[in-house]
Design a protein around this motif. Structure first.
Motif, PDB file in Angstrom:
ATOM      1  N   TYR A   1       8.398   8.864  -1.480  1.00 28.66           N
ATOM      2  CA  TYR A   1       7.218   8.505  -0.712  1.00 28.66           C
ATOM      3  C   TYR A   1       5.941   9.084  -1.293  1.00 28.66           C
ATOM      4  CZ  TYR A   1      10.585   7.354   2.973  1.00 28.66           C
ATOM      5  OH  TYR A   1      11.628   6.819   3.703  1.00 28.66           O
ATOM      6  N   LYS A   2       4.861   8.358  -1.099  1.00 28.11           N
ATOM      7  CA  LYS A   2       3.535   8.893  -1.365  1.00 28.11           C
ATOM      8  C   LYS A   2       3.334  10.085  -0.429  1.00 28.11           C
ATOM      9  CE  LYS A   2      -1.314   7.499  -0.740  1.00 28.11           C
ATOM     10  NZ  LYS A   2      -1.845   8.009  -2.031  1.00 28.11           N
ATOM     11  N   ASP A   3       2.710  11.140  -0.923  1.00 33.25           N
ATOM     12  CA  ASP A   3       2.580  12.365  -0.145  1.00 33.25           C
ATOM     13  C   ASP A   3       1.933  12.143   1.221  1.00 33.25           C
ATOM     14  OD1 ASP A   3       1.936  14.643  -2.937  1.00 33.25           O
ATOM     15  OD2 ASP A   3       3.798  13.896  -2.075  1.00 33.25           O
ATOM     16  N   SER A   4       0.924  11.304   1.286  1.00 33.95           N
ATOM     17  CA  SER A   4       0.168  11.135   2.516  1.00 33.95           C
ATOM     18  C   SER A   4       0.932  10.397   3.621  1.00 33.95           C
ATOM     19  CB  SER A   4      -1.150  10.401   2.237  1.00 33.95           C
ATOM     20  OG  SER A   4      -0.927   9.095   1.761  1.00 33.95           O
ATOM     21  N   VAL A   5       2.064   9.780   3.291  1.00 32.46           N
ATOM     22  CA  VAL A   5       2.833   9.065   4.309  1.00 32.46           C
ATOM     23  C   VAL A   5       4.148   9.756   4.640  1.00 32.46           C
ATOM     24  CG1 VAL A   5       1.824   6.899   3.505  1.00 32.46           C
ATOM     25  CG2 VAL A   5       4.140   7.518   2.775  1.00 32.46           C
ATOM     26  N   LYS A   6       4.467  10.834   3.960  1.00 34.15           N
ATOM     27  CA  LYS A   6       5.703  11.562   4.230  1.00 34.15           C
ATOM     28  C   LYS A   6       5.729  12.051   5.672  1.00 34.15           C
ATOM     29  CE  LYS A   6       6.600  13.194  -0.477  1.00 34.15           C
ATOM     30  NZ  LYS A   6       6.693  14.374  -1.373  1.00 34.15           N
ATOM     31  N   GLY A   7       6.854  11.852   6.326  1.00 31.03           N
ATOM     32  CA  GLY A   7       6.998  12.249   7.709  1.00 31.03           C
ATOM     33  C   GLY A   7       6.509  11.211   8.693  1.00 31.03           C
ATOM     34  N   ARG A   8       5.788  10.209   8.224  1.00 31.99           N
ATOM     35  CA  ARG A   8       5.275   9.154   9.093  1.00 31.99           C
ATOM     36  C   ARG A   8       5.924   7.802   8.798  1.00 31.99           C
ATOM     37  NH1 ARG A   8       0.210   7.557   8.833  1.00 31.99           N
ATOM     38  NH2 ARG A   8      -0.113   8.174   6.640  1.00 31.99           N
ATOM     39  N   PHE A   9       6.156   7.514   7.532  1.00 35.10           N
ATOM     40  CA  PHE A   9       6.744   6.240   7.114  1.00 35.10           C
ATOM     41  C   PHE A   9       8.192   6.433   6.703  1.00 35.10           C
ATOM     42  CE2 PHE A   9       2.617   3.998   5.506  1.00 35.10           C
ATOM     43  CZ  PHE A   9       1.998   4.295   6.704  1.00 35.10           C
TER      44      PHE A   9
ATOM     45  N   ASN B   1       9.085   1.327   8.235  1.00 37.12           N
ATOM     46  CA  ASN B   1       8.705   1.776   9.567  1.00 37.12           C
ATOM     47  C   ASN B   1       7.534   2.728   9.455  1.00 37.12           C
ATOM     48  OD1 ASN B   1      10.780   0.568  11.367  1.00 37.12           O
ATOM     49  ND2 ASN B   1      12.190   1.756  10.086  1.00 37.12           N
ATOM     50  N   MET B   2       6.452   2.411  10.133  1.00 41.07           N
ATOM     51  CA  MET B   2       5.227   3.188  10.041  1.00 41.07           C
ATOM     52  C   MET B   2       4.880   3.739  11.415  1.00 41.07           C
ATOM     53  SD  MET B   2       2.963   0.794   7.471  1.00 41.07           S
ATOM     54  CE  MET B   2       2.772  -0.510   8.690  1.00 41.07           C
ATOM     55  N   ASN B   3       4.826   5.050  11.518  1.00 43.68           N
ATOM     56  CA  ASN B   3       4.479   5.736  12.758  1.00 43.68           C
ATOM     57  C   ASN B   3       3.219   6.562  12.556  1.00 43.68           C
ATOM     58  OD1 ASN B   3       6.873   4.856  14.190  1.00 43.68           O
ATOM     59  ND2 ASN B   3       8.021   6.403  13.023  1.00 43.68           N
ATOM     60  N   SER B   4       2.594   6.939  13.660  1.00 46.02           N
ATOM     61  CA  SER B   4       1.387   7.765  13.620  1.00 46.02           C
ATOM     62  C   SER B   4       0.368   7.215  12.638  1.00 46.02           C
ATOM     63  CB  SER B   4       1.754   9.214  13.255  1.00 46.02           C
ATOM     64  OG  SER B   4       2.668   9.760  14.187  1.00 46.02           O
ATOM     65  N   LEU B   5       0.102   5.938  12.744  1.00 45.98           N
ATOM     66  CA  LEU B   5      -0.798   5.272  11.808  1.00 45.98           C
ATOM     67  C   LEU B   5      -2.219   5.805  11.914  1.00 45.98           C
ATOM     68  CD1 LEU B   5       0.613   1.688  12.124  1.00 45.98           C
ATOM     69  CD2 LEU B   5       0.367   2.943   9.973  1.00 45.98           C
ATOM     70  N   LYS B   6      -2.874   5.863  10.767  1.00 40.65           N
ATOM     71  CA  LYS B   6      -4.237   6.354  10.653  1.00 40.65           C
ATOM     72  C   LYS B   6      -5.136   5.260  10.092  1.00 40.65           C
ATOM     73  CE  LYS B   6      -2.438  10.944   9.469  1.00 40.65           C
ATOM     74  NZ  LYS B   6      -2.425  12.020   8.441  1.00 40.65           N
ATOM     75  N   PRO B   7      -6.434   5.319  10.367  1.00 39.04           N
ATOM     76  CA  PRO B   7      -7.339   4.302   9.815  1.00 39.04           C
ATOM     77  C   PRO B   7      -7.236   4.174   8.297  1.00 39.04           C
ATOM     78  CG  PRO B   7      -8.462   5.514  11.521  1.00 39.04           C
ATOM     79  CD  PRO B   7      -7.133   6.208  11.310  1.00 39.04           C
ATOM     80  N   GLU B   8      -6.983   5.266   7.597  1.00 41.10           N
ATOM     81  CA  GLU B   8      -6.865   5.216   6.150  1.00 41.10           C
ATOM     82  C   GLU B   8      -5.611   4.495   5.671  1.00 41.10           C
ATOM     83  OE1 GLU B   8      -6.431   9.703   7.247  1.00 41.10           O
ATOM     84  OE2 GLU B   8      -7.423   7.926   8.060  1.00 41.10           O
ATOM     85  N   ASP B   9      -4.707   4.150   6.585  1.00 35.77           N
ATOM     86  CA  ASP B   9      -3.550   3.340   6.230  1.00 35.77           C
ATOM     87  C   ASP B   9      -3.884   1.854   6.164  1.00 35.77           C
ATOM     88  OD1 ASP B   9      -1.668   5.511   6.104  1.00 35.77           O
ATOM     89  OD2 ASP B   9      -1.575   5.504   8.303  1.00 35.77           O
ATOM     90  N   THR B  10      -5.073   1.487   6.582  1.00 36.42           N
ATOM     91  CA  THR B  10      -5.493   0.089   6.567  1.00 36.42           C
ATOM     92  C   THR B  10      -5.470  -0.462   5.147  1.00 36.42           C
ATOM     93  OG1 THR B  10      -6.874   0.317   8.541  1.00 36.42           O
ATOM     94  CG2 THR B  10      -7.385  -1.497   7.054  1.00 36.42           C
ATOM     95  N   ALA B  11      -4.737  -1.548   4.953  1.00 36.77           N
ATOM     96  CA  ALA B  11      -4.593  -2.151   3.628  1.00 36.77           C
ATOM     97  C   ALA B  11      -3.700  -3.376   3.737  1.00 36.77           C
ATOM     98  CB  ALA B  11      -3.978  -1.157   2.639  1.00 36.77           C
ATOM     99  N   VAL B  12      -3.640  -4.128   2.658  1.00 39.18           N
ATOM    100  CA  VAL B  12      -2.629  -5.164   2.522  1.00 39.18           C
ATOM    101  C   VAL B  12      -1.402  -4.516   1.911  1.00 39.18           C
ATOM    102  CG1 VAL B  12      -2.002  -7.351   1.448  1.00 39.18           C
ATOM    103  CG2 VAL B  12      -4.332  -6.996   2.263  1.00 39.18           C
ATOM    104  N   TYR B  13      -0.270  -4.681   2.553  1.00 40.78           N
ATOM    105  CA  TYR B  13       0.972  -4.069   2.098  1.00 40.78           C
ATOM    106  C   TYR B  13       1.829  -5.099   1.382  1.00 40.78           C
ATOM    107  CZ  TYR B  13       0.057   0.251   4.585  1.00 40.78           C
ATOM    108  OH  TYR B  13      -0.485   1.448   5.000  1.00 40.78           O
ATOM    109  N   TYR B  14       2.326  -4.731   0.205  1.00 38.44           N
ATOM    110  CA  TYR B  14       3.109  -5.622  -0.633  1.00 38.44           C
ATOM    111  C   TYR B  14       4.519  -5.101  -0.834  1.00 38.44           C
ATOM    112  CZ  TYR B  14      -1.414  -7.610  -1.980  1.00 38.44           C
ATOM    113  OH  TYR B  14      -2.660  -8.189  -1.979  1.00 38.44           O
ATOM    114  N   CYS B  15       5.466  -5.981  -0.735  1.00 39.05           N
ATOM    115  CA  CYS B  15       6.851  -5.711  -1.062  1.00 39.05           C
ATOM    116  C   CYS B  15       7.082  -6.052  -2.529  1.00 39.05           C
ATOM    117  CB  CYS B  15       7.751  -6.559  -0.164  1.00 39.05           C
ATOM    118  SG  CYS B  15       9.495  -6.577  -0.578  1.00 39.05           S
ATOM    119  N   ALA B  16       7.837  -5.220  -3.238  1.00 39.86           N
ATOM    120  CA  ALA B  16       8.092  -5.448  -4.651  1.00 39.86           C
ATOM    121  C   ALA B  16       9.548  -5.174  -4.984  1.00 39.86           C
ATOM    122  CB  ALA B  16       7.188  -4.550  -5.504  1.00 39.86           C
TER     123      ALA B  16
END
Length: 124
Positions: A60-68, A82-97
């Motif tokens: 995981y990216k450090d900033s999402v550890k424990g939340r995603f 699964n995304m919990n405790s979402l923050k405004p800085e999580d706003t983005a287009v999310y892509y599956c790869a």
């Protein structure tokens, strides 16, 4: 040959939760490492999370550890975030790869297949 389709994005308030899904076609899904990336307006695409083909190794990216939490159901050819405790800085287009190798990678060039993305917006 391989198609990835994301779903589950939407608008939530800070502190809320969302579950993203990525439906994959192709019989090789169960042998493929998978990842989630995201891109906010005016910013570069960044790595979020990855999982090996068997689901036993994750990163995981450090900033999402424990939340995603990234997971997969190979029987259903589906990847989840699964995304919990979402923050405004999580706003983005999310892509599956997806990639052909079983191991995951955090390098975007290592993935040969991409979905169209799903918008996640977290309000203040």
């Amino acid at each position: 040959q391989v198609q990835l389709v994301e779903s589950g994005g939407g608008l939530v308030q800070a502190g809320g939760s969302l579950r993203l899904s990525c439906a994959a076609s192709g019989h090789t899904f169960s042998r493929s490492g998978m990842g989630w990336f995201r891109q906010a307006p005016g910013k570069e695409r960044e790595f979020v999370a990855a999982i090996s083909w068997g689901g036993h190794s994750t990163y995981y990216k450090d900033s999402v550890k424990g939340r995603f939490t990234i997971s997969r159901d190979n029987a259903k050819n589906t990847l989840y975030l699964n995304m919990n405790s979402l923050k405004p800085e999580d706003t983005a287009v999310y892509y599956c790869a997806g990639r052909t190798a079983g191991a995951y990678t955090i390098v975007a060039d290592g993935y040969g297949y991409w979905g169209q993305g799903t918008q996640v917006t977290v309000s203040s």
